[in-house]
Motif scaffolding. Structure first.
Motif, PDB file in Angstrom:
ATOM      1  N   GLU A 194       2.179   6.598  -2.202  1.00 29.97           N
ATOM      2  CA  GLU A 194       3.193   7.467  -2.802  1.00 29.97           C
ATOM      3  C   GLU A 194       2.683   8.147  -4.067  1.00 29.97           C
ATOM      4  OE1 GLU A 194       7.275   5.241  -1.330  1.00 29.97           O
ATOM      5  OE2 GLU A 194       6.366   4.621  -3.218  1.00 29.97           O
ATOM      6  N   ASN A 195       1.794   7.476  -4.789  1.00 28.70           N
ATOM      7  CA  ASN A 195       1.316   8.007  -6.061  1.00 28.70           C
ATOM      8  C   ASN A 195      -0.090   8.584  -6.031  1.00 28.70           C
ATOM      9  OD1 ASN A 195       3.527   7.414  -8.007  1.00 28.70           O
ATOM     10  ND2 ASN A 195       3.257   5.380  -7.141  1.00 28.70           N
ATOM     11  N   VAL A 204       1.382   6.919   6.649  1.00 29.52           N
ATOM     12  CA  VAL A 204       0.643   8.159   6.452  1.00 29.52           C
ATOM     13  C   VAL A 204       1.232   8.873   5.245  1.00 29.52           C
ATOM     14  CG1 VAL A 204      -0.124   8.538   8.818  1.00 29.52           C
ATOM     15  CG2 VAL A 204       2.061   9.441   8.109  1.00 29.52           C
ATOM     16  N   GLY A 205       0.372   9.527   4.502  1.00 32.07           N
ATOM     17  CA  GLY A 205       0.775  10.393   3.404  1.00 32.07           C
ATOM     18  C   GLY A 205       0.297  11.788   3.730  1.00 32.07           C
ATOM     19  N   MET A 243       0.813  -1.195   0.000  1.00 32.57           N
ATOM     20  CA  MET A 243       0.000   0.000   0.000  1.00 32.57           C
ATOM     21  C   MET A 243       0.865   1.271   0.000  1.00 32.57           C
ATOM     22  SD  MET A 243      -2.978  -1.087  -0.370  1.00 32.57           S
ATOM     23  CE  MET A 243      -4.277   0.006   0.061  1.00 32.57           C
ATOM     24  N   LYS A 244       2.117   1.127   0.393  1.00 35.92           N
ATOM     25  CA  LYS A 244       2.979   2.308   0.386  1.00 35.92           C
ATOM     26  C   LYS A 244       3.082   2.878  -1.024  1.00 35.92           C
ATOM     27  CE  LYS A 244       7.519   4.073   1.531  1.00 35.92           C
ATOM     28  NZ  LYS A 244       8.896   3.774   1.905  1.00 35.92           N
ATOM     29  N   ARG A 245       3.241   2.019  -2.005  1.00 32.81           N
ATOM     30  CA  ARG A 245       3.349   2.473  -3.396  1.00 32.81           C
ATOM     31  C   ARG A 245       2.091   3.229  -3.817  1.00 32.81           C
ATOM     32  NH1 ARG A 245       6.569  -0.151  -7.222  1.00 32.81           N
ATOM     33  NH2 ARG A 245       7.958  -0.090  -5.459  1.00 32.81           N
ATOM     34  N   GLU A 271       5.347   8.208   5.041  1.00 33.26           N
ATOM     35  CA  GLU A 271       6.205   7.717   6.112  1.00 33.26           C
ATOM     36  C   GLU A 271       5.432   6.707   6.943  1.00 33.26           C
ATOM     37  OE1 GLU A 271       7.372  11.171   8.361  1.00 33.26           O
ATOM     38  OE2 GLU A 271       8.406  12.084   6.665  1.00 33.26           O
ATOM     39  N   THR A 272       6.163   5.920   7.741  1.00 35.73           N
ATOM     40  CA  THR A 272       5.465   5.014   8.652  1.00 35.73           C
ATOM     41  C   THR A 272       4.680   5.847   9.656  1.00 35.73           C
ATOM     42  OG1 THR A 272       7.326   4.873  10.169  1.00 35.73           O
ATOM     43  CG2 THR A 272       7.180   3.171   8.461  1.00 35.73           C
TER      44      THR A 272
END
Length: 172
Positions: free
Chosen positions: A6-7, A147-148, A1-3, A157-158
């Motif tokens: 990020e986008n 969190v974004g 889910m980070k990817r 970041e975490t």
């Protein structure tokens, strides 16, 4: 889910803040953008298919690239709107993190067959230590999510120090 996080800002410019854990993303939408943008005409329901479609496509694409040797199907995510007053937003996002961390602790508790009186982070840490394990050996994103945020440059970041990230979001 980070990817995906990020986008997300690239394709869903109305996203101001996001929290993700496991297969769930909670986002804060710029309501002024939705009110004034001619594509949305103050209709929040138009945001739902865009967000769920984007998340579904990005996640499916990432998984299929990551698991090339295994057949994967497309994943589908739903979306819903929860309208909250500004003074309740931090509490809402923090409660989503608490819910996610409780689920993670339950999985750790069950998988490692831990015995604790109360399922708190402190008691799970002690029970893991008794089995020769350390809570801090788990990747932070697995324990607390991502969190974004960022009104200028979007950062992911975490979420281990969620309150500090929320304050950064409100300042930036």
């Amino acid at each position: 889910m980070k990817r995906v996080l990020e986008n997300i800002k690239k394709y869903c410019t109305f996203v101001e803040f996001a929290y993700s854990f496991k297969d769930e993303i909670s986002i804060l939408v710029d309501k002024d953008f939705i009110k004034t943008n001619t594509h949305y005409e103050n209709r929040i329901e138009k945001v739902l298919p865009i967000v769920s479609g984007y998340v579904s496509a990005m996640f499916s694409q990432y998984i299929s690239k990551s698991l090339k040797k295994f057949p994967t199907e497309a994943f589908a995510f739903d979306a819903r709107v929860i309208i909250l007053p500004n003074d309740k937003l931090k509490e809402y996002f923090h409660s989503r993190q608490a819910f996610a961390m409780a689920g993670f602790m339950d999985r750790v508790y069950s998988f490692y067959k831990l015995t604790v009186e109360k399922r708190t982070v402190a008691s799970v840490k002690v029970a893991l230590k008794e089995k020769g394990m350390n809570w801090n050996d788990f990747p932070q994103y697995v324990c607390s999510g991502y969190v974004g945020f960022g009104k200028g440059k979007w950062k992911v970041e975490t979420a281990s120090d969620f309150s500090q990230k929320w304050e950064k979001y409100n300042v930036t």
